[in-house]
Design an enzyme around this catalytic site. Sequence first.
Site, PDB file in Angstrom:
ATOM      1  N   GLU A   1       0.840  -1.408  -0.044  1.00 12.24           N
ATOM      2  CA  GLU A   1      -0.130  -0.145   0.153  1.00 12.24           C
ATOM      3  C   GLU A   1       0.824   1.323  -0.185  1.00 12.24           C
ATOM      4  O   GLU A   1       1.782   1.303   0.606  1.00 12.24           O
ATOM      5  CB  GLU A   1      -0.780  -0.189   1.245  1.00 12.24           C
ATOM      6  CG  GLU A   1      -1.836   1.249   1.412  1.00 12.24           C
ATOM      7  CD  GLU A   1      -2.840   0.935   2.546  1.00 12.24           C
ATOM      8  OE1 GLU A   1      -3.778   2.079   2.774  1.00 12.24           O
ATOM      9  OE2 GLU A   1      -2.547   0.105   3.427  1.00 12.24           O
TER      10      GLU A   1
ATOM     11  N   GLU B   1     -12.858   2.474   4.334  1.00 10.65           N
ATOM     12  CA  GLU B   1     -11.646   2.840   5.447  1.00 10.65           C
ATOM     13  C   GLU B   1     -11.858   4.252   5.617  1.00 10.65           C
ATOM     14  O   GLU B   1     -10.889   5.035   5.606  1.00 10.65           O
ATOM     15  CB  GLU B   1     -10.326   2.218   4.804  1.00 10.65           C
ATOM     16  CG  GLU B   1      -9.404   2.156   6.122  1.00 10.65           C
ATOM     17  CD  GLU B   1      -7.999   1.884   5.676  1.00 10.65           C
ATOM     18  OE1 GLU B   1      -7.756   0.863   5.822  1.00 10.65           O
ATOM     19  OE2 GLU B   1      -7.376   2.765   5.009  1.00 10.65           O
TER      20      GLU B   1
END
Length: 281
Positions: free
Chosen positions: A157, A258
């Site tokens: 990520e 998220e």
Amino acid sequence: MIDVTAASQHSFTVNLSILFSELPLLERPAAAAAAGFTAAELWWPFGEEHSPSEAELDALRKAFTDAGVQLTGLNFLDDLSKGARGTVSVPSEKDRFRANVPVTAELAASLGTKALNALYGNRIAGVDPAEQDELALENLVLAAKAAHGIGAILLIEALNVVESPDYPLVSAAAAVEIVDKVNAATGLGNAKFLCDLYHLAKNGEDLAAVIDTYADRFGHVQIADNPGRNEPGTGELDFEDLFARLTAAGYTGPIGLEYRPSTGVSADSFGWLPREHRAAK
């Protein structure tokens, strides 16, 4: 609400490390189910404990199975609870990370989790960045092999430089470069890019260009509006367009919610997503 046509092409999962955080961890899967979700993901859920007790692991498993919620994504040891951004490239955390790899893989296997995220880790003052990168590749190879062993993918990520100034992967290109290095080293092809549209937007990236360029490398997508990291509709991002672009680019994986609820109450933050589209497909 987001246009139903755009949203209905995708499957959604709720990140229970940031949403429903007003509840104890073991109560969050049931709360997600009550809100209409059938899939969820987690950052590393045991704080600094890299090898939790079997009782702790069993309690987490039970919370998900009792709620009927599938854990679709899980972080390896990330040390987010103490402000770190992962342990993969941090020399002092080498032993803890490597001890955590089989623990995470076994927990994921027991819950049918098919995506494992390994946060790269911050740059450490006084340590040669090249040394950190060499260690990171070694550790990511181990993580990729462990993920492969349970039929899962490894996610890498990019974060944003504003909130994570010491994290070296702050662009889609930087994260994809590491993905390619891991796949070249293992030959497994199971390392993928975790495309968090909030982080990339906060970095000033052209999200449409990222999707067009790298969609075939995506293993997962996460969202929050920018600025604020709240639910869609509270900021400037055009999610109808982004969802349509993901569909057009051939992305068929889940989209992880998220974000922090703007009111502080998670159950009130899903009005943008019709209930009939919250269950995983």
